[in-house]
Design a protein around this motif. Structure first.
Motif, PDB file in Angstrom:
ATOM      1  N   THR A  36       9.471  -3.798  -2.056  1.00  0.00           N
ATOM      2  CA  THR A  36       8.412  -4.300  -3.036  1.00  0.00           C
ATOM      3  C   THR A  36       7.283  -3.726  -3.017  1.00  0.00           C
ATOM      4  O   THR A  36       6.533  -3.981  -4.187  1.00  0.00           O
ATOM      5  N   GLY A  37       6.557  -2.936  -2.120  1.00  0.00           N
ATOM      6  CA  GLY A  37       5.362  -2.250  -1.938  1.00  0.00           C
ATOM      7  C   GLY A  37       5.245  -1.756  -0.657  1.00  0.00           C
ATOM      8  O   GLY A  37       6.022  -2.099   0.454  1.00  0.00           O
ATOM      9  N   LYS A  51      -2.905  -8.953   4.868  1.00  0.00           N
ATOM     10  CA  LYS A  51      -3.227  -8.439   3.465  1.00  0.00           C
ATOM     11  C   LYS A  51      -2.136  -7.703   2.704  1.00  0.00           C
ATOM     12  O   LYS A  51      -1.961  -7.916   1.523  1.00  0.00           O
ATOM     13  N   SER A  52      -1.469  -7.120   3.406  1.00  0.00           N
ATOM     14  CA  SER A  52      -0.074  -6.708   2.870  1.00  0.00           C
ATOM     15  C   SER A  52       0.925  -7.663   2.336  1.00  0.00           C
ATOM     16  O   SER A  52       1.392  -7.266   1.138  1.00  0.00           O
ATOM     17  N   ALA A  53       1.181  -8.598   3.148  1.00  0.00           N
ATOM     18  CA  ALA A  53       1.817  -9.632   2.696  1.00  0.00           C
ATOM     19  C   ALA A  53       1.323 -10.362   1.464  1.00  0.00           C
ATOM     20  O   ALA A  53       1.986 -10.693   0.326  1.00  0.00           O
ATOM     21  N   ALA A  54       0.165 -10.469   1.463  1.00  0.00           N
ATOM     22  CA  ALA A  54      -0.688 -10.912   0.157  1.00  0.00           C
ATOM     23  C   ALA A  54      -0.569 -10.115  -0.819  1.00  0.00           C
ATOM     24  O   ALA A  54      -0.525 -10.740  -2.065  1.00  0.00           O
ATOM     25  N   CYS A  55      -0.435  -8.740  -1.042  1.00  0.00           N
ATOM     26  CA  CYS A  55      -0.416  -8.180  -2.113  1.00  0.00           C
ATOM     27  C   CYS A  55       1.128  -7.714  -2.411  1.00  0.00           C
ATOM     28  O   CYS A  55       1.291  -6.794  -3.339  1.00  0.00           O
ATOM     29  N   GLY A  56       2.081  -8.373  -1.788  1.00  0.00           N
ATOM     30  CA  GLY A  56       3.232  -8.173  -2.203  1.00  0.00           C
ATOM     31  C   GLY A  56       4.179  -7.027  -1.668  1.00  0.00           C
ATOM     32  O   GLY A  56       5.344  -6.742  -1.935  1.00  0.00           O
ATOM     33  N   ALA A  57       3.522  -6.411  -0.659  1.00  0.00           N
ATOM     34  CA  ALA A  57       4.191  -5.208   0.049  1.00  0.00           C
ATOM     35  C   ALA A  57       5.027  -5.700   1.348  1.00  0.00           C
ATOM     36  O   ALA A  57       4.389  -6.405   2.096  1.00  0.00           O
ATOM     37  N   ASN A  58       6.343  -5.204   1.579  1.00  0.00           N
ATOM     38  CA  ASN A  58       7.029  -5.307   2.256  1.00  0.00           C
ATOM     39  C   ASN A  58       7.279  -4.377   3.298  1.00  0.00           C
ATOM     40  O   ASN A  58       8.054  -4.529   4.319  1.00  0.00           O
ATOM     41  N   SER A  93       5.595 -12.868   7.961  1.00  0.00           N
ATOM     42  CA  SER A  93       5.230 -12.305   6.774  1.00  0.00           C
ATOM     43  C   SER A  93       6.270 -11.583   6.272  1.00  0.00           C
ATOM     44  O   SER A  93       6.344 -11.233   4.877  1.00  0.00           O
ATOM     45  N   VAL A  95       7.162  -8.579   6.809  1.00  0.00           N
ATOM     46  CA  VAL A  95       6.893  -7.078   6.603  1.00  0.00           C
ATOM     47  C   VAL A  95       7.933  -6.227   7.375  1.00  0.00           C
ATOM     48  O   VAL A  95       8.102  -6.612   8.760  1.00  0.00           O
TER      49      VAL A  95
END
Length: 264
Positions: A36-37, A51-58, A93, A95
């Motif tokens: 997803t990111g 911050k990674s989880a907050a911006c939608g990156a997994n 998270s 990730v």
């Protein structure tokens, strides 16, 4: 078109396919999961994970391992509160974390070095890329001027320097990460006749003491220690740009953390 974590890893590892990579591996997550990111970072710290989880990156691609030793050994951490709390954060998270260390260093030229050269604007001054170092001839300036240029271009609040800050420099040896040992730096001073070595970090009683003695003997030699993080973050920023071109439909971010050390 869906991009999986394995698709990303295959692209990253393609230039070094067949080479032995000791520590590069998927630390958490599943290779067949959809991406997803993507976040690239020097170190997957608590802040970077959140911050990674907050911006939608997994998917986090980290240069250094998240658990405080190079080989990723966690046997001694099983009952450690800091390790357990971080492991919980990773699990909650969702990730995936991929350690990308040996592979990017084995790009031709070294991808971490490429990023640092780009950040400094010194690509055109390269004389030779070696396995662990790059030699350059930069426009002549004083040691002090080099220090100020590094602080400005890398946005670092402080550096450590050994030598006469008023000396003139043009021949430079550049080493990223933990390559500032006497074994790697002293031959550059001696055989390549460099004026100044800029490294990430190394034993304080090797190259710095060599420079101290050289200066006391009347030689013009200097050494700058950028810090491990400060020397390698530009390479992971460069990797984010590369991944954006490889996967234009996937959001890609570089995330850093604040300097670990402070002047007190």
């Amino acid at each position: 078109m869906t991009v999986t974590i394995q698709d990303v890893l295959d692209k990253l590892l393609q230039p070094v396919r067949g080479l032995p990579l000791k520590v590069d591996r998927l630390i958490s997550g599943q290779a067949d999961a959809s991406v997803t990111g993507i976040v690239t970072t020097f170190m997957a710290t608590n802040n970077v994970i959140s911050k990674s989880a907050a911006c939608g990156a997994n998917l986090i691609i980290t240069h250094e391992g998240p658990f405080y030793n190079h080989l990723g050994q966690i046997d001694l951490l099983q009952d450690n509160g800091v390790y357990l709390e971080k492991q919980k954060l990773i699990e909650e998270s969702g990730v995936a974390i991929f350690r990308f260390h040996d592979g990017i260093h084995r790009y031709q030229p070294d991808g971490i070095m490429t990023g640092l050269l780009r950040s400094l604007g010194w690509e055109q001054y390269v004389n030779q890329h070696r396995m662990a170092a790059t030699t350059l001839t930069i426009p002549t300036m004083t040691f002090w001027q080099v220090v100020q240029a590094l602080k400005e271009k890398l946005r670092v609040p402080f550096l450590r320097a050994a030598g006469d800050l008023s000396m003139k420099c043009s021949r430079v040896g550049l080493l990223v990460g933990y390559r500032g040992s006497g074994e790697l730096t002293i031959p550059l001073f001696e055989k390549e006749d460099v004026d100044l070595i800029i490294a990430g970090e190394g034993p304080e009683w090797e190259a710095p003491e060599y420079v101290r003695d050289a200066v006391n003997q009347g030689q013009q030699k200097g050494l700058i220690m950028l810090g491990h993080q400060q020397s390698e973050e530009p390479g992971m920023r460069y990797l984010a740009d590369t991944l954006s071109r490889m996967f234009p439909d996937v959001p890609v971010y570089f995330l850093g953390d604040s300097p670990c050390f402070h002047v007190v």
